[in-house]
Design a protein around this motif. Sequence first.
Motif, short mmCIF file in Angstrom:
data_model
loop_
_atom_site.label_atom_id
_atom_site.label_comp_id
_atom_site.label_asym_id
_atom_site.label_seq_id
_atom_site.Cartn_x
_atom_site.Cartn_y
_atom_site.Cartn_z
N ALA A 82 0.82 -1.20 0.00
CA ALA A 82 0.00 0.00 0.00
C ALA A 82 0.86 1.25 0.00
O ALA A 82 0.53 2.25 -0.67
CB ALA A 82 -0.94 -0.01 1.21
N ALA A 115 -0.80 1.95 5.72
CA ALA A 115 -1.81 0.90 5.75
C ALA A 115 -1.61 -0.02 6.95
O ALA A 115 -0.53 -0.09 7.53
CB ALA A 115 -1.77 0.08 4.46
N VAL A 122 -6.38 1.72 4.65
CA VAL A 122 -5.46 2.74 4.15
C VAL A 122 -5.92 4.11 4.61
O VAL A 122 -7.11 4.36 4.77
CB VAL A 122 -5.34 2.70 2.61
CG1 VAL A 122 -4.77 1.39 2.14
CG2 VAL A 122 -6.70 2.95 1.95
#
Length: 720
Positions: free
Chosen positions: A121, A129, A200
């Motif tokens: 991420a 994340a 996220v």
Amino acid sequence: MNTNADRLYDLLPVIYRQRDADQGYPLRALLHVISEQVNLVEADIAQLYDNWFIETCQDWVVPYIGDLIAYQPARDAGEPSDISTQRGQMRNRVLIPRRDVAHTIRDRRRKGTLAVLESLAQDVAGWPARAVEFYRLLAVAQSINHLRMQRGRTVDVRNGSALERLGGPFEELAHTADVRRIISQHRIGRFNIPSVGVYVWRLKSYSVTEAPANCYEEAGPNCFHFSVLGNDIPLYTPPAQAEPPHPPQELDVPQAIRRRPFEQSLLKKTFDYVGAGKSFQIWVGTPRQAIPQEQLVAADLSDWTYRPLPGQVAVDPLLGRIAFPPNQARRQGVWVSYHYGFSADLGGGEYDRTLAQPAHHQLYLVGEGQTFTRINDALAQWQTDQPANAVIELSDSGVYVEQINVELKEKQTLQIRAANRKRPVIRILDWQTSLSDSLSVSGAKGAWFTLDGVLVTGRSVQISGDIAGVTIRHSTLVAGWSLDCDCAPRRPTEPSLELLNAPDCINIEHSILGIIQVNRDEVKLDPGRICISDSIVDANSLDRIALGAPEGLCAHALLTIVRSTVFGRVQTHAIELAENCIFMSPLLACRRQFGCLRFCYIPAGSRTPRRYECQPDLVVHAVTDQFNAGNGSMSPQARDALQQRERTRVVPDFNSTRYGTPTYCQLSLACAEEIVRGADDEAEMGVFHDLYQTQRVANLRARLDEYTPAGMNAGILFAS
């Protein structure tokens, strides 16, 4: 590399240089041209070596290095753009992230672990994340002989901290099974055995350093807001300086500070949120002295009824409020450093931005420890020196309470700007009883004024005279002049920018503004040019005029607006170009034969030039085509009802429309796909177009499918 233009000429014997000087240096001129080409060849050779490595290569080389390790770009994110344009290069950096290519081999070795999903991420989308295996949060029947006390617990109603985290990335309470898949296209589920959620954080954490706190006198002389505008603002944890550990905790991600963990950190004397380089710090007195961490207490100051004991200072991190003891006289100022949340580098803020100025200019430094302590002192010196080009730079994030009047002479330029990574505030008060107050700028022909990196509150900015142009860059002209505690504007009908027969050209870039009012003589003057890019124009209501003239008339201006969001009506002489924008209220262009609107959202009732690929026109035309191709299967009444439903469906939906809130102007997750991917390059319409969040999500989904173990489903969940 030697960039000396005389590098070859200096190698010649002196006798030849003397003879060349006698003839007017023709040989030297020739060698200058040859040296220029030699420098280009040497630079290319040096760059060729750098292009062997992913850390130092140019952007166009990244896909080729990716091919060497069988890196496959995500096709759902779109095809790469033309690398010859700046915008194409910016988009390609998102489609083929350099960090993702650099860490591909490392991630393949860690395939199937939770830690690799979190690093993906960050590498692919640039978002912090936290990966959560939801089977660990399922309520299960346990064996008496093999108890797992930390798993499958029922809800403890006395654990307030756990209840606050319910439904978030740090949840620890047990749930019954959810049979819906986490990757469902309809309605996602979470708590199932094969489900893995990757939370996220899209919002970023921005700092404000050693700025005056705002005294909220309505509640008392000992009540303060962290925000200088006087609005409630949640304090955020600072961005992580290094790669966070696995799994990341609340201190490792950019999110609002909760009261309970803040209180626990004070009771345990860990002071995780207070101090230099942390979430916030408070100073008092002259000279400034930091308040000892042991004196701070956590409190709920939502109604200002809490009164701290003598020797204590109450802080509410969820509202950004400070309360001192009522018997402690506040004769000295209060200064704060803190972090707040926002989506992008927009408006006045302490983020990295490019400074631009003429090659030859006079610099005047203003701030603590500088040559000048007030802006007017620098202006007085500037008027005495009368340089052709001048820059007044504010070197701190303080508040300048001054009455500023700038008068430029012919072909003179002046720039009032913040130093890089600083956010000074210019606060204009009601100085004159019988006259209006504003930050006024006037000038003669050919003059140019620039406002860069500054937040202006209290009054408007007024431009007049024969000044040729004005640039407003990375600045905030507070809509409604100032804010209440709930971020509501105090003067919602007042303009933030007034143009009085001037300038001929105004450029607004990466800024946040309120109402723009153009008062220009239509008989004597041609329409002025207004160019707006990557900005927000907010009239504080969809019924008010965001861009227009007094008395509700059309502004005598030619408008060019790209990648921007406008709340309020736009009434102008003509629209040269509108691209990738969101207009939440109708547009009125007096001259429709000129200009074009493309890839924009334009409400019904607008009077505009020709449109191309705009919404809701596209969805309405799709229903019309369906009706024409149905051979009578759809009645006209059903067609009209379906068209109205489609118009309603594609209306942009925002998480917040109030300036001062962290999610201001951020498109919600329920927003229609036609808006989220409605720009010409399939990014979202509006001011946050350049974040390319749609491409980031598509890239991350493709990578999660590649690195998730067989039988598991990894889905993206948005924590902010």
